[in-house]
Every structure is written in structure tokens, then in C-alpha cells.
Motif scaffolding. Structure first.
Motif, PDB file in Angstrom:
ATOM      1  N   LEU A 269      -2.794   5.001  -3.442  1.00 27.31           N
ATOM      2  CA  LEU A 269      -2.662   3.919  -2.479  1.00 27.31           C
ATOM      3  C   LEU A 269      -1.852   2.488  -2.446  1.00 27.31           C
ATOM      4  CD1 LEU A 269      -6.187   4.507  -2.057  1.00 27.31           C
ATOM      5  CD2 LEU A 269      -4.638   5.808  -0.615  1.00 27.31           C
TER       6      LEU A 269
ATOM      7  N   LEU B  63       2.786  10.850  -2.133  1.00 27.97           N
ATOM      8  CA  LEU B  63       2.152  10.716  -1.762  1.00 27.97           C
ATOM      9  C   LEU B  63       1.160  11.936  -1.427  1.00 27.97           C
ATOM     10  CD1 LEU B  63       4.476  10.256   1.814  1.00 27.97           C
ATOM     11  CD2 LEU B  63       1.754   9.257   1.464  1.00 27.97           C
TER      12      LEU B  63
ATOM     13  N   VAL C  29      -1.301  11.645  -4.384  1.00 30.84           N
ATOM     14  CA  VAL C  29      -2.735  11.078  -4.006  1.00 30.84           C
ATOM     15  C   VAL C  29      -3.592  11.995  -3.194  1.00 30.84           C
ATOM     16  CG1 VAL C  29      -3.450  10.139  -1.850  1.00 30.84           C
ATOM     17  CG2 VAL C  29      -1.873   8.602  -3.406  1.00 30.84           C
ATOM     18  N   SER C  30      -2.670  13.112  -2.478  1.00 26.95           N
ATOM     19  CA  SER C  30      -3.166  14.142  -2.571  1.00 26.95           C
ATOM     20  C   SER C  30      -4.023  15.018  -3.209  1.00 26.95           C
ATOM     21  CB  SER C  30      -2.549  15.092  -1.342  1.00 26.95           C
ATOM     22  OG  SER C  30      -1.231  15.299  -1.797  1.00 26.95           O
TER      23      SER C  30
ATOM     24  N   ILE D 282      -6.281   7.434  -7.783  1.00 22.10           N
ATOM     25  CA  ILE D 282      -6.125   6.836  -5.578  1.00 22.10           C
ATOM     26  C   ILE D 282      -5.637   6.368  -5.893  1.00 22.10           C
ATOM     27  CG2 ILE D 282      -7.193   7.631  -4.565  1.00 22.10           C
ATOM     28  CD1 ILE D 282      -8.645   9.828  -5.203  1.00 22.10           C
ATOM     29  N   THR D 283      -6.247   4.800  -7.075  1.00 25.71           N
ATOM     30  CA  THR D 283      -6.025   3.887  -6.176  1.00 25.71           C
ATOM     31  C   THR D 283      -4.756   3.046  -6.698  1.00 25.71           C
ATOM     32  OG1 THR D 283      -8.316   2.882  -7.421  1.00 25.71           O
ATOM     33  CG2 THR D 283      -6.595   1.505  -7.113  1.00 25.71           C
TER      34      THR D 283
ATOM     35  N   SER E 213       0.611   2.432  -3.992  1.00 25.22           N
ATOM     36  CA  SER E 213       2.174   3.113  -4.941  1.00 25.22           C
ATOM     37  C   SER E 213       3.124   2.739  -4.122  1.00 25.22           C
ATOM     38  CB  SER E 213       2.043   4.827  -5.095  1.00 25.22           C
ATOM     39  OG  SER E 213       1.873   5.369  -3.275  1.00 25.22           O
TER      40      SER E 213
ATOM     41  N   THR F 194       4.183   5.425   3.317  1.00 24.01           N
ATOM     42  CA  THR F 194       4.126   6.044   4.123  1.00 24.01           C
ATOM     43  C   THR F 194       5.832   7.000   4.836  1.00 24.01           C
ATOM     44  OG1 THR F 194       3.412   5.105   5.963  1.00 24.01           O
ATOM     45  CG2 THR F 194       1.748   6.033   4.765  1.00 24.01           C
TER      46      THR F 194
ATOM     47  N   PHE G  69       0.792  -1.224   0.229  1.00 22.69           N
ATOM     48  CA  PHE G  69       0.087   0.062  -0.241  1.00 22.69           C
ATOM     49  C   PHE G  69       1.286   1.601   0.059  1.00 22.69           C
ATOM     50  CE2 PHE G  69      -2.799  -2.852   1.688  1.00 22.69           C
ATOM     51  CZ  PHE G  69      -4.084  -3.512   0.787  1.00 22.69           C
ATOM     52  N   LEU G  70       0.300   2.372   0.301  1.00 22.56           N
ATOM     53  CA  LEU G  70       0.734   3.499   0.323  1.00 22.56           C
ATOM     54  C   LEU G  70       2.214   3.767   0.993  1.00 22.56           C
ATOM     55  CD1 LEU G  70       0.409   6.838  -1.118  1.00 22.56           C
ATOM     56  CD2 LEU G  70      -0.501   7.093   0.884  1.00 22.56           C
TER      57      LEU G  70
END
Length: 433
Positions: A280, A152, A155-156, A276-277, A282, A12, A9-10
Motif C-alpha cells: 500500500l 499492484l 498487493v492483490s 500488504i502494508t 509501494s 495506481t 501510497f500505492l
């Protein structure tokens, strides 16, 4: 390698490893949401004042020209003075323009030229600071986290594209245009606070006291001298110039789905949902070091998905193709942005970023124009299929003639930071040949 092939997933890690990047990301996310709210308000107010598609079309002129002209100027500026100072000043200009938009709405302005002038002012300030802002992630993050940081941010942006117009509709319906512009002003102010908290980011070789330097010569020619740079940008330009579909959405909707405006909205939403998918998920691709090959592959999928959209009959299939295209676009943008920043020596990064910025602005606009002209001479399905297949061939040509791009690997995390007190970077990726 252990864990290879897993879907992640994303990623972070950038938000955890760098407080400066976290501040930047939060401020940028809020600013993007405010920008989308303001975009809808400007479109609605211009239509209210003119009732003409020529009037709403003039918004593109008020934004497109400043983006190109001031984007290039901003690249030289970013390689001359402290980049944080550049973004501070230009963000202050955007805040002033947002306040002006709010004031003219409160005063019940009926002059569309004043409205467009304020739009152009805000766009000019944003474009002037864009090249400097693009260099921030590579200065704040380790080399192996730059792509994750850009994912990130992407996505925003996609989330703002989905939520912003809906919020704008609610705000305008309840409180009218001044509230929408006030929301943008507050969002820009939040972004300003985030930039103030960043460390100084002078170009390498700048004077420590004044942060000013003489830019190295050949700042933009480095793009042509480095195959990885021109190949990455040529890939992006091939995808957008030859296969941009937005201008064809109304015509496709009219001939296949009865012109329902809700269906037209679904086209745009499908692209954003796909983006977006991909964002998320990425964490899967941002850990792959073969980013040149990833970008080439994603750009090819973009072209193929849009060619299939041109042939799709059922609505569900058309929306699925657009979602795949949106996902491929996100992967391509994230990998390209990271590659360009990491492959460019810091002394040239502002001007190279300005070239990337202009390609990112001009490519889609010219691609929409190309698609519309071809569709008017033939048909929308032919324009989409021909454009998608042409993009695939052009991208294949770049891949075949650019071995350094095919073989490019993202550098591992650097050992030492380039900005005092923040994470390191692999930015010093060689010297100009």
C-alpha cells in the motif's frame, strides 16, 4: 528533486494508463482469491480422506514437481509462440482442472490419488503459462510503471492470502467442498475473460501471421552473462534458501507460546500484514530508480528481521519482526521482478522468466527444508538467527562483487509501444552481449 523523500501510497498509475493491464490485474486478482480458497479445500479434503500428515505432505509433491518441470518448459514456449495464446490455453487447462475438482467433490470421491492428480493437472497448466504471464506487465506498461504494476499484483496476492483462507472456511462449513471448488472455477473463468481481451503478444521477431519463431540461442545462459540478472536472482535465492522461516513456526510457537494454534495463525498473518502494508506504501519505492540497491537493502532487512524473530521473547515483538520481514519481502520481490523483466531482451524474456519462476518456487521450499534440518540438530532460535545472519552475509557478498547491480537504474518511460495500441516499454534494454 522535488518530492523526493515523501512517503507515497500505492502507485495506481498502471490501472489508469493501460486498460489492458487493468483487465489483467482484475482477472489475476480474482483468480488468486479463488486459488487460495481451493488450496484450503484441497488441504481439508486430503486430511478428511487420509487423516495423515503424509497425505497432506503429498500435496507439496503434487504441486512442487509440476511447478519446476513445466515452468522451465513454459519459458521456451513463451519465446516461441504468441504469449497471449499460451496463457489462454493454460488458463483453459486450469479451468478444466477446477471443474474436475468440483465434479469429484460432488461425486463424493474417496480416492486421494484422483484428487492429487487433478491438483497436479491444474498446477502443471499454471506453471506452463507462468513465464508467459510474467512478461505481460513489461509489454503493457511504460518502463517507469512496471514496478508499480508488479506492486499492484503483489498487493492483490497478499490480500488473497489473507481473505482466501477465511472465505474458504466459511464456504466449506456452509456448503462443503463442491462450493469451494466451484468458487475457484468461477474465478479462473473470470481470469480467462481478462486474458482474451488482451492484445496479441508475440515474441520480438515472431512471424506476424502465425506468431511462431525459432527461439534465440542461449536463452537461459543470458542470466549468467548479465551481472544485473544473476545478481538479482542470487540475492533472492540467498534470502529464501538461507532464511526461510515458515517450517520453524510450529516449533517456535510450541517452545515460546505454548503451542496455541491461534498464535501460529498470527505468525502467518503478521507476514501477510507486513506485505500488504508495504504494498500500500509501494508508491514510495516504485518511483526510486536505484532498484538494484533497493532489492539488496530489502533482502538484507528480511534476513535481519528473521534473525531478530529468532531472539524475540514477547509475542508483540515476534509479530513485529515478522511484519517487517513481510514488508521487506514485498519490496524485494517487486523490485527484483521489475529489474529482471526490464533487463531481459524480449526474445529471451520467457526463458529468463522461467528461471526466475523456478528460483521463486525452489528457494523457499529448500529454505524451509534447510531450516527444519538445522533446527532438529540444534534449536529453532539458533536456526533462525544463523539463517538470517547467513543471508545477510551472502547478500553483502553479492553486493560487494556486483557493481552493475548496485548501480542499476530503472529506465525512464519509453517513447514508443511494443504492443500495438498499448503503453510503451523500456523492454528493449540492449542486446545479448
Amino acid at each position: 528533486m522535488r518530492g523526493r523523500g515523501r512517503v507515497r501510497f500505492l502507485d495506481t498509475r498502471p490501472l489508469r494508463s493501460s486498460q489492458s493491464f487493468r483487465d489483467l490485474w482484475l482477472g489475476t486478482s480474482v483468480s488468486q482469491l479463488g486459488g487460495q480458497i481451493a488450496n484450503v479445500a484441497v488441504l481439508a479434503q486430503v486430511w478428511d480422506l487420509t487423516g495423515s500428515p503424509v497425505g497432506t505432505g503429498a500435496i507439496g509433491l503434487a504441486t512442487g514437481l509440476p511447478m519446476v518441470l513445466f515452468g522451465l518448459l513454459g519459458g521456451t514456449l513463451a519465446d516461441t509462440v504468441d504469449r497471449r495464446a499460451v496463457v489462454r490455453a493454460t488458463t483453459a487447462g486450469q479451468l478444466l482442472a477446477a471443474a474436475g475438482l468440483c465434479a469429484q467433490a460432488l461425486a463424493d470421491n474417496r480416492n486421494v490419488l484422483l484428487l492429487l492428480a487433478l491438483v497436479a493437472m491444474g498446477t502443471s497448466c499454471g506453471a506452463l503459462g507462468a513465464p508467459a504471464r510474467r512478461t505481460f506487465p513489461v509489454r503493457l506498461l511504460p518502463g517507469d510503471q512496471v514496478a508499480a504494476g508488479l506492486a499492484l499484483t503483489n498487493v492483490s496476492f497478499q490480500a488473497a492470502m489473507l481473505a482466501g483462507p477465511a472465505m474458504a472456511g466459511l464456504i466449506i462449513a456452509r456448503w462443503d467442498f463442491p462450493a469451494a471448488y466451484a468458487a475457484q472455477a468461477v474465478a479462473v473463468a473470470v481470469s480467462m475473460l481478462a486474458v482474451i481481451r488482451l492484445p496479441a503478444m508475440r515474441p520480438e521477431g515472431a512471424d506476424a501471421a502465425g506468431g511462431r519463431r525459432r527461439p534465440e540461442r542461449g536463452g537461459r545462459r543470458i542470466v549468467l552473462r548479465r551481472p544485473t540478472l544473476w545478481g538479482s536472482m542470487a540475492t533472492d535465492l540467498s534470502a529464501t534458501l538461507l532464511a526461510m522461516p515458515i517450517a520453524l513456526f510450529p516449533l517456535v510457537n510450541e517452545i515460546r507460546f505454548g503451542g496455541d494454534p491461534q498464535t501460529l495463525g498470527l505468525f502467518l498473518s503478521a507476514v501477510a500484514v507486513g506485505g500488504i502494508t508495504a504494498g500500500l506504501l509501494s508508491g514510495t519505492v516504485t518511483r526510486w530508480r536505484r532498484s538494484g540497491l533497493v532489492q539488496l537493502s530489502a533482502a538484507g532487512v528480511w534476513g535481519l528481521a528473521l534473525a531478530c524473530f529468532g531472539l524475540a521473547g514477547p509475542l508483540w515483538l515476534a509479530l513485529g519482526c515478522l511484519a517487517v520481514a513481510g514488508a521487506a519481502d514485498t519490496v524485494s520481490v517487486v523490485t527484483r521482478s521489475a529489474l529482471v523483466q526490464l533487463e531481459t531482451p524480449d526474445a529471451y524474456r520467457g526463458r529468463v522468466s522461467s528461471v526466475e519462476h523456478v528460483i521463486g518456487v525452489a528457494g523457499p521450499e529448500l529454505g524451509n527444508l534447510r531450516g527444519g534440518l538445522l533446527a532438529s540438530a540444534t534449536s529453532a532460535p539458533f536456526s533462525l538467527v544463523f539463517g538470517g545472519l547467513s543471508a545477510i552475509l551472502a547478500i553483502a557478498a553479492v553486493a560487494a562483487t556486483n557493481a552493475p547491480l548496485r548501480a542499476y537504474r530503472t529506465p525512464p518511460a519509453a517513447a514508443k509501444p511494443t504492443v500495438p495500441g498499448v503503453a510503451g516499454t523500456a523492454a528493449a534494454a540492449g542486446q545479448v552481449p
